[in-house]
Design a protein around this motif. Structure first.
Motif, mmCIF file in Angstrom:
data_model
loop_
_atom_site.group_PDB
_atom_site.id
_atom_site.type_symbol
_atom_site.label_atom_id
_atom_site.label_comp_id
_atom_site.label_asym_id
_atom_site.label_seq_id
_atom_site.Cartn_x
_atom_site.Cartn_y
_atom_site.Cartn_z
ATOM 1 N N ALA A 140 15.054 -28.203 40.129
ATOM 2 C CA ALA A 140 14.963 -27.643 38.771
ATOM 3 C C ALA A 140 15.860 -26.416 38.634
ATOM 4 O O ALA A 140 16.542 -26.247 37.615
ATOM 5 C CB ALA A 140 13.521 -27.291 38.430
ATOM 6 N N LEU A 141 15.888 -25.576 39.654
ATOM 7 C CA LEU A 141 16.742 -24.388 39.625
ATOM 8 C C LEU A 141 18.215 -24.798 39.623
ATOM 9 O O LEU A 141 19.007 -24.255 38.840
ATOM 10 C CB LEU A 141 16.441 -23.470 40.810
ATOM 11 N N GLU A 142 18.589 -25.764 40.464
ATOM 12 C CA GLU A 142 19.973 -26.237 40.491
ATOM 13 C C GLU A 142 20.380 -26.803 39.130
ATOM 14 O O GLU A 142 21.468 -26.524 38.634
ATOM 15 C CB GLU A 142 20.146 -27.304 41.571
ATOM 16 N N ARG A 143 19.490 -27.594 38.514
ATOM 17 C CA ARG A 143 19.756 -28.179 37.200
ATOM 18 C C ARG A 143 19.932 -27.070 36.156
ATOM 19 O O ARG A 143 20.839 -27.107 35.337
ATOM 20 C CB ARG A 143 18.610 -29.138 36.835
ATOM 21 N N TRP A 144 19.061 -26.061 36.223
ATOM 22 C CA TRP A 144 19.132 -24.945 35.273
ATOM 23 C C TRP A 144 20.460 -24.205 35.442
ATOM 24 O O TRP A 144 21.121 -23.866 34.465
ATOM 25 C CB TRP A 144 17.959 -23.989 35.492
ATOM 26 N N GLN A 145 20.855 -23.970 36.695
ATOM 27 C CA GLN A 145 22.100 -23.247 36.956
ATOM 28 C C GLN A 145 23.318 -24.058 36.516
ATOM 29 O O GLN A 145 24.310 -23.491 36.058
ATOM 30 C CB GLN A 145 22.185 -22.869 38.432
ATOM 31 N N GLU A 146 23.250 -25.383 36.639
ATOM 32 C CA GLU A 146 24.353 -26.221 36.157
ATOM 33 C C GLU A 146 24.496 -26.103 34.644
ATOM 34 O O GLU A 146 25.601 -26.084 34.121
ATOM 35 C CB GLU A 146 24.118 -27.681 36.537
ATOM 36 N N GLU A 147 23.380 -26.035 33.934
ATOM 37 C CA GLU A 147 23.398 -25.971 32.473
ATOM 38 C C GLU A 147 23.695 -24.572 31.947
ATOM 39 O O GLU A 147 24.330 -24.419 30.909
ATOM 40 C CB GLU A 147 22.045 -26.431 31.906
ATOM 41 N N HIS A 148 23.218 -23.535 32.636
ATOM 42 C CA HIS A 148 23.279 -22.174 32.094
ATOM 43 C C HIS A 148 24.059 -21.188 32.947
ATOM 44 O O HIS A 148 24.178 -20.023 32.580
ATOM 45 C CB HIS A 148 21.859 -21.619 31.913
#
Length: 176
Positions: free
Chosen positions: A55-63
């Motif tokens: 979830a953190l990796e996904r968030w960092q990819e988006e933001h």
């Protein structure tokens, strides 16, 4: 799209070897989403799960990088019962009015509170009057007897102690 909030991302990004800490409400949300689990070390520590890392990796990819964690808000002490009820009731009202006997809710039969309760909530900083354009300078509740409305501290108390998602109201005026 990631469902991780900026606060949750900041908490997860600030981990130390997978161990995370944060505000109790934020940690409860992360635990409910199965992004962290309690850690054996105690002291409110949690361990990030593989789902949390993803979830953190996904968030960092988006933001991009997670925002720096803000200082966790102070945990406000619980008010006495009637004062607590006054703040929570106001937080559930659209206008965030801490109603007294002189306010409209009294006449409609809605919950209202005695002057002693209003005085205590005001003194604690959880409610205050709204300034008016005709005021010739700073005025106080004691001077005016005007209606009290939640302050930012009152809204914070309602979020922490009453689990009420109350925010500052914004008014937009559109001319036609």
């Amino acid at each position: 799209m990631s469902t991780l909030s900026p606060s949750g991302a900041a908490i997860l990004a600030a981990h130390k070897d997978g161990i995370v800490t944060g505000h109790a409400a934020a940690m409860a949300r992360l635990r409910a989403d199965r992004l962290v689990v309690p850690h054996d070390g105690g002291k409110g520590e949690h361990r990030m799960t593989p789902a949390g890392r993803k979830a953190l990796e996904r968030w960092q990819e988006e933001h991009g990088d997670a925002p720096a964690p803000a200082m966790p808000p102070a945990i406000l002490r619980k008010l006495p019962a009637r004062q607590h009820e006054a703040v929570i009731t106001a937080a559930q009202r659209p206008d965030q009015l801490v109603a007294g006997r002189d306010d409209e809710p009294y006449h409609k039969g809605e919950p209202w509170f005695l002057g002693t309760t209003l005085r205590a909530v005001h003194k604690a900083g959880y409610a205050d009057i709204r300034p008016q354009p005709y005021d010739k300078g700073p005025v106080t509740w004691e001077e005016t007897g005007r209606s009290l409305y939640l302050t930012p501290l009152g809204r914070q108390y309602a979020r922490q102690r009453g689990n009420v998602d109350v925010r500052r109201r914004r008014v937009v005026v559109i001319s036609g």
